[in-house]
Design a protein around this motif. Structure first.
Motif, PDB file in Angstrom:
ATOM      1  N   ARG A  74       0.838  -1.211   0.000  1.00 59.65           N
ATOM      2  CA  ARG A  74       0.000   0.000   0.000  1.00 59.65           C
ATOM      3  C   ARG A  74       0.865   1.251   0.000  1.00 59.65           C
ATOM      4  NH1 ARG A  74      -4.212  -0.352   4.718  1.00 59.65           N
ATOM      5  NH2 ARG A  74      -2.651  -1.665   5.705  1.00 59.65           N
ATOM      6  N   PHE A  75       1.986   1.208   0.739  1.00 58.34           N
ATOM      7  CA  PHE A  75       2.916   2.347   0.722  1.00 58.34           C
ATOM      8  C   PHE A  75       3.429   2.587  -0.707  1.00 58.34           C
ATOM      9  CE2 PHE A  75       4.469   1.821   5.416  1.00 58.34           C
ATOM     10  CZ  PHE A  75       3.314   2.443   5.856  1.00 58.34           C
ATOM     11  N   MET A  76       3.755   1.507  -1.415  1.00 61.02           N
ATOM     12  CA  MET A  76       4.275   1.649  -2.774  1.00 61.02           C
ATOM     13  C   MET A  76       3.223   2.235  -3.714  1.00 61.02           C
ATOM     14  SD  MET A  76       6.744   1.380  -4.924  1.00 61.02           S
ATOM     15  CE  MET A  76       8.028   0.322  -4.192  1.00 61.02           C
ATOM     16  N   PHE A  77       1.982   1.775  -3.585  1.00 62.98           N
ATOM     17  CA  PHE A  77       0.912   2.305  -4.438  1.00 62.98           C
ATOM     18  C   PHE A  77       0.681   3.778  -4.128  1.00 62.98           C
ATOM     19  CE2 PHE A  77      -3.586   2.851  -5.716  1.00 62.98           C
ATOM     20  CZ  PHE A  77      -3.467   2.484  -7.050  1.00 62.98           C
ATOM     21  N   GLN A  78       0.697   4.122  -2.836  1.00 61.75           N
ATOM     22  CA  GLN A  78       0.534   5.519  -2.442  1.00 61.75           C
ATOM     23  C   GLN A  78       1.692   6.357  -2.978  1.00 61.75           C
ATOM     24  OE1 GLN A  78      -2.072   6.761  -0.723  1.00 61.75           O
ATOM     25  NE2 GLN A  78      -1.335   8.856  -0.609  1.00 61.75           N
ATOM     26  N   ALA A  79       2.893   5.809  -2.961  1.00 59.88           N
ATOM     27  CA  ALA A  79       4.065   6.521  -3.484  1.00 59.88           C
ATOM     28  C   ALA A  79       3.891   6.854  -4.959  1.00 59.88           C
ATOM     29  CB  ALA A  79       5.327   5.686  -3.273  1.00 59.88           C
ATOM     30  N   CYS A  80       3.378   5.890  -5.724  1.00 61.78           N
ATOM     31  CA  CYS A  80       3.179   6.136  -7.161  1.00 61.78           C
ATOM     32  C   CYS A  80       2.167   7.243  -7.393  1.00 61.78           C
ATOM     33  CB  CYS A  80       2.725   4.848  -7.848  1.00 61.78           C
ATOM     34  SG  CYS A  80       4.004   3.570  -7.898  1.00 61.78           S
ATOM     35  N   LEU A  81       1.092   7.261  -6.596  1.00 63.11           N
ATOM     36  CA  LEU A  81       0.039   8.269  -6.763  1.00 63.11           C
ATOM     37  C   LEU A  81       0.431   9.632  -6.210  1.00 63.11           C
ATOM     38  CD1 LEU A  81      -3.224   6.317  -5.801  1.00 63.11           C
ATOM     39  CD2 LEU A  81      -2.535   7.078  -8.082  1.00 63.11           C
ATOM     40  N   ASN A  82       1.212   9.636  -5.138  1.00 67.84           N
ATOM     41  CA  ASN A  82       1.427  10.876  -4.406  1.00 67.84           C
ATOM     42  C   ASN A  82       2.804  11.499  -4.600  1.00 67.84           C
ATOM     43  OD1 ASN A  82      -0.124  12.622  -2.827  1.00 67.84           O
ATOM     44  ND2 ASN A  82       0.895  12.005  -0.931  1.00 67.84           N
ATOM     45  N   SER A  83       3.755  10.752  -5.162  1.00 67.81           N
ATOM     46  CA  SER A  83       5.090  11.325  -5.328  1.00 67.81           C
ATOM     47  C   SER A  83       5.761  10.924  -6.631  1.00 67.81           C
ATOM     48  CB  SER A  83       5.998  10.961  -4.131  1.00 67.81           C
ATOM     49  OG  SER A  83       6.093   9.562  -3.970  1.00 67.81           O
ATOM     50  N   VAL A  84       5.946   9.626  -6.879  1.00 71.07           N
ATOM     51  CA  VAL A  84       6.733   9.190  -8.035  1.00 71.07           C
ATOM     52  C   VAL A  84       6.199   9.787  -9.341  1.00 71.07           C
ATOM     53  CG1 VAL A  84       7.460   7.218  -9.431  1.00 71.07           C
ATOM     54  CG2 VAL A  84       7.459   7.042  -6.935  1.00 71.07           C
ATOM     55  N   VAL A  85       4.936   9.564  -9.633  1.00 75.58           N
ATOM     56  CA  VAL A  85       4.364  10.027 -10.902  1.00 75.58           C
ATOM     57  C   VAL A  85       4.108  11.530 -10.909  1.00 75.58           C
ATOM     58  CG1 VAL A  85       2.446   9.801 -12.527  1.00 75.58           C
ATOM     59  CG2 VAL A  85       3.391   7.759 -11.431  1.00 75.58           C
ATOM     60  N   PRO A  86       3.342  12.082  -9.937  1.00 77.03           N
ATOM     61  CA  PRO A  86       3.029  13.518 -10.012  1.00 77.03           C
ATOM     62  C   PRO A  86       4.243  14.420  -9.811  1.00 77.03           C
ATOM     63  CG  PRO A  86       2.190  12.604  -7.963  1.00 77.03           C
ATOM     64  CD  PRO A  86       2.629  11.448  -8.798  1.00 77.03           C
ATOM     65  N   PHE A  87       5.123  14.099  -8.858  1.00 76.99           N
ATOM     66  CA  PHE A  87       6.311  14.921  -8.638  1.00 76.99           C
ATOM     67  C   PHE A  87       7.145  15.012  -9.911  1.00 76.99           C
ATOM     68  CE2 PHE A  87       6.951  14.313  -3.730  1.00 76.99           C
ATOM     69  CZ  PHE A  87       5.750  14.969  -3.518  1.00 76.99           C
ATOM     70  N   THR A  88       7.344  13.844 -10.557  1.00 74.03           N
ATOM     71  CA  THR A  88       8.183  13.814 -11.756  1.00 74.03           C
ATOM     72  C   THR A  88       7.528  14.570 -12.908  1.00 74.03           C
ATOM     73  OG1 THR A  88       9.056  11.659 -11.065  1.00 74.03           O
ATOM     74  CG2 THR A  88       9.427  12.307 -13.346  1.00 74.03           C
ATOM     75  N   LEU A  89       6.231  14.382 -13.093  1.00 74.01           N
ATOM     76  CA  LEU A  89       5.516  15.078 -14.159  1.00 74.01           C
ATOM     77  C   LEU A  89       5.597  16.596 -13.980  1.00 74.01           C
ATOM     78  CD1 LEU A  89       2.281  12.902 -14.582  1.00 74.01           C
ATOM     79  CD2 LEU A  89       4.162  13.154 -16.224  1.00 74.01           C
ATOM     80  N   ILE A  90       5.396  17.064 -12.749  1.00 68.99           N
ATOM     81  CA  ILE A  90       5.416  18.506 -12.493  1.00 68.99           C
ATOM     82  C   ILE A  90       6.827  19.067 -12.681  1.00 68.99           C
ATOM     83  CG2 ILE A  90       5.144  20.271 -10.693  1.00 68.99           C
ATOM     84  CD1 ILE A  90       2.777  18.617  -9.640  1.00 68.99           C
ATOM     85  N   ALA A  91       7.835  18.346 -12.172  1.00 67.54           N
ATOM     86  CA  ALA A  91       9.215  18.819 -12.327  1.00 67.54           C
ATOM     87  C   ALA A  91       9.598  18.885 -13.804  1.00 67.54           C
ATOM     88  CB  ALA A  91      10.173  17.905 -11.564  1.00 67.54           C
ATOM     89  N   TRP A  92       9.194  17.861 -14.570  1.00 69.04           N
ATOM     90  CA  TRP A  92       9.476  17.876 -16.010  1.00 69.04           C
ATOM     91  C   TRP A  92       8.761  19.045 -16.685  1.00 69.04           C
ATOM     92  CZ3 TRP A  92       5.932  17.156 -20.071  1.00 69.04           C
ATOM     93  CH2 TRP A  92       6.511  17.096 -21.350  1.00 69.04           C
ATOM     94  N   ALA A  93       7.504  19.243 -16.325  1.00 62.65           N
ATOM     95  CA  ALA A  93       6.710  20.302 -16.951  1.00 62.65           C
ATOM     96  C   ALA A  93       7.244  21.694 -16.620  1.00 62.65           C
ATOM     97  CB  ALA A  93       5.251  20.189 -16.514  1.00 62.65           C
ATOM     98  N   GLN A  94       7.775  21.865 -15.417  1.00 61.54           N
ATOM     99  CA  GLN A  94       8.214  23.193 -15.005  1.00 61.54           C
ATOM    100  C   GLN A  94       9.545  23.622 -15.620  1.00 61.54           C
ATOM    101  OE1 GLN A  94       6.585  23.336 -10.505  1.00 61.54           O
ATOM    102  NE2 GLN A  94       7.388  25.240 -11.313  1.00 61.54           N
ATOM    103  N   GLN A  95      10.103  22.785 -16.439  1.00 61.24           N
ATOM    104  CA  GLN A  95      11.238  23.234 -17.235  1.00 61.24           C
ATOM    105  C   GLN A  95      10.794  24.277 -18.256  1.00 61.24           C
ATOM    106  OE1 GLN A  95      14.324  19.724 -17.911  1.00 61.24           O
ATOM    107  NE2 GLN A  95      12.252  19.011 -18.265  1.00 61.24           N
ATOM    108  N   THR A  96       9.524  24.212 -18.648  1.00 59.81           N
ATOM    109  CA  THR A  96       9.000  25.144 -19.651  1.00 59.81           C
ATOM    110  C   THR A  96       7.746  25.875 -19.192  1.00 59.81           C
ATOM    111  OG1 THR A  96       7.767  23.309 -20.669  1.00 59.81           O
ATOM    112  CG2 THR A  96       9.932  23.833 -21.597  1.00 59.81           C
TER     113      THR A  96
END
Length: 299
Positions: A74-96
């Motif tokens: 459950r921790f791993m699933f929460q990590a994917c929803l709350n940090s791994v995927v969204p954090f990376t998407l936002i950091a990538w997007a904020q380059q531009t």
């Protein structure tokens, strides 16, 4: 409402305001960080540092993380929803994408949380008041940002869509976070961040070769602030609020990020609040109250 209940609600709403401020500041930290640190490495470092801090605090308090495989799943699933995927998407997007536009697009989290709750999970009562709260909050955000603030919308379509996708992840994370009821808030916060670091660190090593990077002091300081305040501290508050205010109520902090940014600009940058912005702030406050007040007859 009883005095004790009123006092308790005031405390939770104060924590909601703190969380909004911590996460509202994260967009600026990310914007400075990705200037010289690649997105994956920035987020891998963010989760590692924040997870290590919380693990140290847990041990200092004499507590221990769970050991069973089901909880860590459950921790791993929460990590994917709350940090791994969204954090990376936002950091990538904020380059531009500007930090302000990222915050604006991310303010739609309560909308998606409400829709997922109403149409899929149905774990919380969908009341007319919550519908009103969602509408009032969205109207307030529109009044605050104005049409001019969204002029750049569409200019970097894929980046903006990435932020919207991250917003959907955050909504799902708020709903799934209800599964940690009975846990000390530090447990799912630390567990999910550790899992996030486990996923992201190998990717960072393979893709970015971080030992070859030369980040500036500003980027390093932004990373540390992002890790300590906008992640470690924010996650503990977040998991507490998911249990006390509910999924939709907790995501109301996404609305508060926009007026907080306006207020910071007014205080520190000398910007003025127009009548439209003032009206928008009022709508946001009304919307947040409508979404977070407990329903009568419910514990």
């Amino acid at each position: 409402m009883k005095p004790a209940a009123t006092s308790g609600l005031a405390r939770e709403l104060a924590l909601l305001l703190v969380l909004s401020t911590l996460w509202g500041a994260s967009y600026s930290f990310i914007k400075v960080g990705v200037e010289t640190i690649p997105p994956i490495t920035l987020i891998a470092s963010r989760t590692l540092i924040a997870g290590a801090i919380l693990l140290a605090v847990i041990r200092w308090r004499g507590l221990r993380l769970p050991h069973d495989r089901q909880t860590w799943g459950r921790f791993m699933f929460q990590a994917c929803l709350n940090s791994v995927v969204p954090f990376t998407l936002i950091a990538w997007a904020q380059q531009t994408t500007d930090a302000s536009l990222a915050a604006i697009l991310n303010s739609m989290t309560p909308i998606f949380a409400f829709l997922l709750t109403a149409l899929v999970t149905r774990h919380e009562a969908v009341t007319e008041r919550k519908v009103f709260g969602v509408a009032a909050g969205l109207a307030g955000v529109c009044l605050i940002i104005g049409v001019s603030a969204l002029r750049g919308f569409g200019g970097e379509l894929w980046s903006q869509l990435a932020i919207v996708a991250a917003t959907v992840c955050y909504a799902g994370a708020a709903i799934f976070g209800k599964n940690f009821k009975g846990f000390d808030p530090m447990m799912p916060a630390a567990g999910s961040l550790i899992c996030g670091a486990v996923v992201l660190l190998p990717v960072s090593v393979a893709v970015d070769r971080p030992w070859q990077l030369s980040p500036t002091l500003n980027s390093v300081m932004a990373l540390l602030a992002l890790s300590v305040f906008s992640t470690a501290l924010a996650f503990v508050i977040y998991f507490r609020l998911v249990q006390t205010l509910g999924s939709v109520g907790t995501t109301a902090q996404a609305y508060l990020r926009v007026p907080i940014g306006v207020a910071i600009g007014a205080v520190f940058l000398g910007e003025t609040l127009t009548p439209t912005v003032s009206l928008g702030l009022g709508c946001v406050v009304v919307g947040v109250i409508a979404m977070t007040l407990p329903t009568k007859g419910r514990g």
